[in-house]
Design a protein around this motif. Structure first.
Motif, mmCIF file in Angstrom:
data_model
loop_
_atom_site.group_PDB
_atom_site.id
_atom_site.type_symbol
_atom_site.label_atom_id
_atom_site.label_comp_id
_atom_site.label_asym_id
_atom_site.label_seq_id
_atom_site.Cartn_x
_atom_site.Cartn_y
_atom_site.Cartn_z
ATOM 1 N N LEU A 1 -48.263 -35.561 -22.975
ATOM 2 C CA LEU A 1 -47.511 -36.494 -23.816
ATOM 3 C C LEU A 1 -46.730 -37.486 -22.959
ATOM 4 N N ILE A 2 -46.168 -36.996 -21.856
ATOM 5 C CA ILE A 2 -45.431 -37.885 -20.951
ATOM 6 C C ILE A 2 -46.362 -38.942 -20.364
ATOM 7 N N GLY A 3 -47.603 -38.557 -20.078
ATOM 8 C CA GLY A 3 -48.557 -39.496 -19.507
ATOM 9 C C GLY A 3 -49.297 -40.339 -20.527
ATOM 10 N N ASN A 4 -48.956 -40.212 -21.801
ATOM 11 C CA ASN A 4 -49.619 -40.968 -22.860
ATOM 12 C C ASN A 4 -49.304 -42.463 -22.714
ATOM 13 N N PRO A 5 -50.311 -43.312 -22.512
ATOM 14 C CA PRO A 5 -50.031 -44.737 -22.299
ATOM 15 C C PRO A 5 -49.747 -45.519 -23.567
ATOM 16 N N HIS A 6 -49.917 -44.900 -24.727
ATOM 17 C CA HIS A 6 -49.826 -45.636 -25.985
ATOM 18 C C HIS A 6 -48.446 -45.591 -26.630
ATOM 19 N N ALA A 7 -47.593 -44.674 -26.197
ATOM 20 C CA ALA A 7 -46.270 -44.545 -26.822
ATOM 21 C C ALA A 7 -45.277 -44.005 -25.806
ATOM 22 N N ASP A 8 -44.009 -44.404 -25.951
ATOM 23 C CA ASP A 8 -42.943 -43.907 -25.090
ATOM 24 C C ASP A 8 -42.394 -42.606 -25.659
ATOM 25 N N LEU A 9 -42.109 -41.656 -24.793
ATOM 26 C CA LEU A 9 -41.479 -40.404 -25.193
ATOM 27 C C LEU A 9 -39.979 -40.546 -25.020
ATOM 28 N N VAL A 10 -39.226 -40.119 -26.032
ATOM 29 C CA VAL A 10 -37.772 -40.283 -26.044
ATOM 30 C C VAL A 10 -37.120 -38.928 -26.266
ATOM 31 N N VAL A 11 -36.128 -38.603 -25.441
ATOM 32 C CA VAL A 11 -35.352 -37.374 -25.573
ATOM 33 C C VAL A 11 -33.880 -37.735 -25.417
ATOM 34 N N ASP A 12 -33.029 -37.196 -26.261
ATOM 35 C CA ASP A 12 -31.585 -37.449 -26.199
ATOM 36 C C ASP A 12 -30.973 -36.621 -25.068
ATOM 37 N N PRO B 1 -34.976 -45.518 -18.602
ATOM 38 C CA PRO B 1 -34.399 -46.630 -19.375
ATOM 39 C C PRO B 1 -34.914 -46.612 -20.810
ATOM 40 N N ALA B 2 -34.187 -47.252 -21.707
ATOM 41 C CA ALA B 2 -34.598 -47.314 -23.108
ATOM 42 C C ALA B 2 -35.962 -47.973 -23.226
ATOM 43 N N PRO B 3 -36.807 -47.500 -24.158
ATOM 44 C CA PRO B 3 -38.139 -48.091 -24.321
ATOM 45 C C PRO B 3 -38.060 -49.579 -24.655
ATOM 46 N N ALA B 4 -39.065 -50.308 -24.231
ATOM 47 C CA ALA B 4 -39.119 -51.733 -24.515
ATOM 48 C C ALA B 4 -39.321 -51.963 -26.007
ATOM 49 N N PRO B 5 -38.691 -52.997 -26.574
ATOM 50 C CA PRO B 5 -38.895 -53.301 -27.999
ATOM 51 C C PRO B 5 -40.366 -53.544 -28.308
ATOM 52 N N GLY B 6 -40.795 -53.044 -29.466
ATOM 53 C CA GLY B 6 -42.173 -53.229 -29.882
ATOM 54 C C GLY B 6 -43.107 -52.116 -29.466
#
Length: 512
Positions: A312-323, A353-358
């Protein structure tokens, strides 16, 4: 390190038996084999022979020089497993072959189900000289969750079905599809035509959310969603609303991660996989931008495996977010190898860093328990109550009194499986399994063994372990079966009688 086990490890231990220097652990005789997220290659002991590469049915073992960037974390993970673990035997233990039971009548066994547990049981039985195996599958296609439960983009994991195809080519094996035991054929029918019956029907029912609003349209199970995008006949007419920007998945096991990844993957990247065409078109037309995976406990109790997290971390299609706050509340550093690495990786993700918008996002939410689904005519949101660890026992949580409602038009629960009774076969309602003792089916929970009736896989032990765990589970059951029949067997009707019976019953069976 010459070779590395990577994320598509199936854990069936084929590589363990192939390795000439016993450098792959845990082995099936070691206590942590059934609970380990994956197998590990000792970098100091590996002699770079490549025997494990040839033996692996899912291409999970790779020379360290050929790892993809997303697979590089496995180098350290494999090496760390062997720190401070002491000496191991030079050679792995060898499983003795099954004896040929006495008597002239060839051993004939029925297996109900055709998933991994069933296929491994058949493979083991067919090592007995002259043995015959008749397998019965209610669907028109075999292999159970190895086909219907693996995400279409997990190409290598799906290759285990090639191993099962080879098993089917063995002399003495016969597969009957589209035949439901308990409807088309009875348990008594099987016993009349076989010396023994092995039930390997898995755990085909889902545990459902038990909160207000759970029955609203827009609430389903992750298993139903997976079956839909894999083209399962039972979900052929299903519809899932993917028009909204957010989907919420309750539970954070491997299935939840699969669902989140498929929902956020570019449909063009899924084209060419085995994904069902209606699902692909629905994803193309959908508007999902974020998938929230909610778990009531903390990061140290994550149900997903370490390999799935790395994928999941290496998934190029979506950013993974954890608080980061969830990780701060995770408690003391665990001793468990896989859990320690999960937390390390989650901290790295939280520090990004926070994921890029979009960009599409997959959000791992911890300490969030579902308490209700909002909506009138259909789901419009899910209420999540904030939890916190119980002091002195971080494995348990309690509700804090805080809650929030996440807007969503689709809620998918992924909180476990449960076995379903087979007519005429004892069933333990509380455990959701066929009552058994090491695979011998009992007439009631805690009761006496039923002659000639056995179980393997999830219907035997509950929904635990990994794909390959079913191999050792099946070996245990089959060895008991052969031991029980070692003194000879009764004469059976001609095999052609069974084929005629199946043909006469199948014509009246309702389509799947």
């Amino acid at each position: 390190m010459p070779h590395v086990v990577t994320q598509s490890c199936c854990g069936d231990a084929s590589c363990v038996y192939a390795c000439p220097v016993n450098c792959i652990h845990p082995t099936p005789d070691e206590p942590d084999f059934h609970t380990s997220d994956m197998l590990y290659i000792d970098p100091a002991a590996c002699v770079d022979c490549g025997a494990c590469v040839s033996a692996c049915p899912v291409e999970a073992i790779t020379p360290h020089t050929k790892l993809a960037p997303s697979e590089l974390p496995f180098v350290q993970i494999n090496a760390d497993f062997y720190k401070d673990r002491g000496e191991r035997p030079l050679l792995a233990p060898v499983t003795p072959p099954l004896p040929a039971p006495a008597g002239r009548e060839p051993l004939r066994v029925a297996i109900v189900g055709s998933g991994p547990a069933a296929m491994y049981a058949a493979d083991e039985l067919l090592t007995v000289p002259g043995a015959q195996v008749n397998m019965f599958e209610r669907l028109p296609v075999p292999y159970g969750l190895a086909w219907a439960g693996v995400a279409p983009d997990h190409r290598r994991t799906r290759q285990v079905t090639g191993l099962f195809d080879r098993m089917r080519q063995q002399v003495g094996f016969r597969l009957f599809t589209g035949v439901e035991v308990g409807s088309d054929l009875t348990h008594e029918d099987l016993l009349a035509h076989h010396h023994a019956v092995v039930y390997a029907v898995g755990a085909s029912s889902d545990r459902r959310l038990a909160v207000p609003g759970h029955d609203l349209p827009g609430v389903a199970t992750a298993t139903e969603f997976v079956a839909w995008y894999n083209g399962h006949p039972g979900q052929a007419g299903a519809r899932f609303d993917l028009s909204g920007p957010r989907v919420v998945v309750i539970g954070n096991g491997n299935v939840a991660l699969d669902v989140a990844r498929v929902l956020t993957t570019d449909p063009d990247a899924l084209d060419g996989t085995d994904i069902a065409r209606p699902a692909l078109e629905a994803l193309r037309a959908g508007g999902v931008e974020e998938v929230v995976i909610a778990a009531r406990r903390g990061p140290a109790q994550s149900a997903f495996t370490l390999p799935e997290l790395i994928g999941l971390i290496g998934n190029p299609h979506a950013d993974l977010v954890v608080d980061p706050a969830d990780l701060a509340a995770a408690g003391p550093e665990p001793d468990d190898h896989a859990t320690a690495h999960k937390l390390r990786l989650l901290r790295e993700v939280a520090g990004r860093p926070a994921p890029a918008p979009g960009r599409k996002r997959i959000v791992l939410r911890y300490f969030a328990a579902p308490v209700g689904v909002a909506g009138e005519e259909r789901a419009s949101g899910v209420e999540l109550a904030r939890t916190e660890p119980v002091p002195g026992d971080e494995t348990r949580v309690r509700v804090t009194g805080e809650s929030e409602v996440l807007e969503t038009g689709l809620v998918l629960s992924s909180i476990g499986y449960r076995g379903v009774p087979v007519p005429g076969v004892p069933f333990d309602e509380s455990a959701g399994i066929v009552p058994n003792r090491d695979g011998r089916v009992l007439d009631a929970p805690g009761g006496a063994p039923l002659p000639g009736v056995y179980a393997t896989g999830w219907i035997k032990r509950g929904p635990t372990g990994f794909l390959g765990t079913n191999k050792t589970c099946a070996q245990e059951t089959v060895r008991l079966l052969v031991q029980d029949l070692k003194e000879g067997r009764r004469a059976l009707p001609d095999p052609a009688e069974l084929a005629r019976l199946v043909g006469s019953r199948r014509t009246a069976a309702a389509p799947v």
